[in-house]
Design a protein around this motif. Sequence first.
Motif, PDB file in Angstrom:
ATOM      1  N   GLN A  21       0.853  -1.176   0.000  1.00  0.00           N
ATOM      2  CA  GLN A  21       0.000   0.000   0.000  1.00  0.00           C
ATOM      3  C   GLN A  21       0.891   1.228   0.000  1.00  0.00           C
ATOM      4  OE1 GLN A  21      -3.241   0.105   2.795  1.00  0.00           O
ATOM      5  NE2 GLN A  21      -3.424   2.319   2.701  1.00  0.00           N
ATOM      6  N   LEU A  22       1.102   1.773  -1.183  1.00  0.00           N
ATOM      7  CA  LEU A  22       1.950   2.941  -1.355  1.00  0.00           C
ATOM      8  C   LEU A  22       1.247   3.970  -2.241  1.00  0.00           C
ATOM      9  CD1 LEU A  22       5.371   1.161  -1.967  1.00  0.00           C
ATOM     10  CD2 LEU A  22       4.731   2.483   0.052  1.00  0.00           C
ATOM     11  N   SER A  24       1.836   5.252   1.645  1.00  0.00           N
ATOM     12  CA  SER A  24       1.148   4.875   2.879  1.00  0.00           C
ATOM     13  C   SER A  24       0.214   6.001   3.314  1.00  0.00           C
ATOM     14  CB  SER A  24       2.164   4.563   3.976  1.00  0.00           C
ATOM     15  OG  SER A  24       2.977   5.689   4.259  1.00  0.00           O
ATOM     16  N   LYS A  44       1.880   9.362   9.653  1.00  0.00           N
ATOM     17  CA  LYS A  44       2.228   8.702   8.402  1.00  0.00           C
ATOM     18  C   LYS A  44       2.261   7.209   8.681  1.00  0.00           C
ATOM     19  CE  LYS A  44       3.907   8.541   4.107  1.00  0.00           C
ATOM     20  NZ  LYS A  44       2.959   8.524   2.979  1.00  0.00           N
ATOM     21  N   ARG A  45       1.218   6.496   8.245  1.00  0.00           N
ATOM     22  CA  ARG A  45       0.993   5.123   8.669  1.00  0.00           C
ATOM     23  C   ARG A  45       1.760   4.125   7.797  1.00  0.00           C
ATOM     24  NH1 ARG A  45      -3.353   4.044  11.910  1.00  0.00           N
ATOM     25  NH2 ARG A  45      -2.306   2.008  12.016  1.00  0.00           N
ATOM     26  N   ASP A  46       3.069   4.172   7.924  1.00  0.00           N
ATOM     27  CA  ASP A  46       3.885   3.199   7.201  1.00  0.00           C
ATOM     28  C   ASP A  46       3.679   1.786   7.713  1.00  0.00           C
ATOM     29  OD1 ASP A  46       5.042   4.915   5.360  1.00  0.00           O
ATOM     30  OD2 ASP A  46       7.095   4.298   5.820  1.00  0.00           O
ATOM     31  N   ILE A  49       1.792  -0.526   5.236  1.00  0.00           N
ATOM     32  CA  ILE A  49       2.274  -0.804   3.877  1.00  0.00           C
ATOM     33  C   ILE A  49       2.028  -2.263   3.493  1.00  0.00           C
ATOM     34  CG2 ILE A  49       4.360  -1.038   2.453  1.00  0.00           C
ATOM     35  CD1 ILE A  49       5.423   1.484   3.740  1.00  0.00           C
ATOM     36  N   PRO A  54       6.026  -4.569   7.140  1.00  0.00           N
ATOM     37  CA  PRO A  54       5.461  -3.246   7.395  1.00  0.00           C
ATOM     38  C   PRO A  54       6.513  -2.160   7.511  1.00  0.00           C
ATOM     39  CG  PRO A  54       5.571  -4.469   9.433  1.00  0.00           C
ATOM     40  CD  PRO A  54       6.052  -5.392   8.340  1.00  0.00           C
TER      41      PRO A  54
END
Length: 315
Positions: A21-22, A24, A44-46, A49, A54
């Motif tokens: 998911q990029l 994020s 920033k919900r890295d 990913i 993750p």
Amino acid sequence: MRGVTRHNPSGSATPASLGPQLPSPLREVADERFARRGLRLLLKRDDLIHTDLPGNKWRKLEPNLRAAAQDGRHTLLTFGGAYSNHLRATAAAGRLLGFATIGVVRGDELAGRPLNWSLARCAADGMELRFVDRATYRRKTEPEVLASLAPPEDCLVIPEGGSNAAAALGCAALGRELRGAADVVGVACGTGGTLAGLAAGLEQGQRAIGFPVLKGGFLGAEIRRLQQEAFGGVRGDWLLEERFHCGGYARTSPELDAFADDFTARHGLPLERLYVAKMLLGLTTLAEEGAFAPGTTVAAVVTGAAPAQPADSSR
């Protein structure tokens, strides 16, 4: 040696095929400690990913995995402690992409014990575990030590924490994703690769603050070295805030635990304690100290999720 290596010689899967998911997600949270200073807080919900890779683990491993595949390498060898997030991510990458994996684990006293939940996960994903004494582990980058580990000829050696020039280049994408979105970006630092890339990817006028989770004050030189290797010189406006390691690597404190519990109650987000909570404690303290001018937008990089099991050492 523990674990059973798996290798899919077809090499049909690629990092891109795993559906990361990029970019994020970037989400604003209403936090009165920032609002009363005229600040905005973004997360920033890295950590979202990828389920198995993750956060900064994806950003640092992906370019190394791509390079290994392009060079025809079939084995990944890397290093970590008994609860290493990096070892688990590398083992998962091997399972998903068909690489054999070898994890060199700090602490030969662990060899005769039942595997903890973290190393058991590595072994279940096919990683061969090699336990070494702590003196040898400290010398892990020396050629004779690497040779003694007998890596296969087709092996790519990835440093502890995944931080090398390729990783810094991968983490530059994190900075690019935040261009125009925040004035200040905070990130936790273990081995320095994420901050090295993040700062390089930001645009002029943005500043990155790294919050080391180890004490000792050595990380600045390592970040400069990584930036030199990756980008040809120091890049970006960045600094290290050394006050929030909470006793050192893999340690917490009553203050940190109370802060993390309170943050979860406020925002519904369980915090990973060894990295993310320390960074958010640091940003919140700086905000309350008046370190940021009113009107500043602060972004906090959530590099990993709270583990399902308690960890006392991860990198």
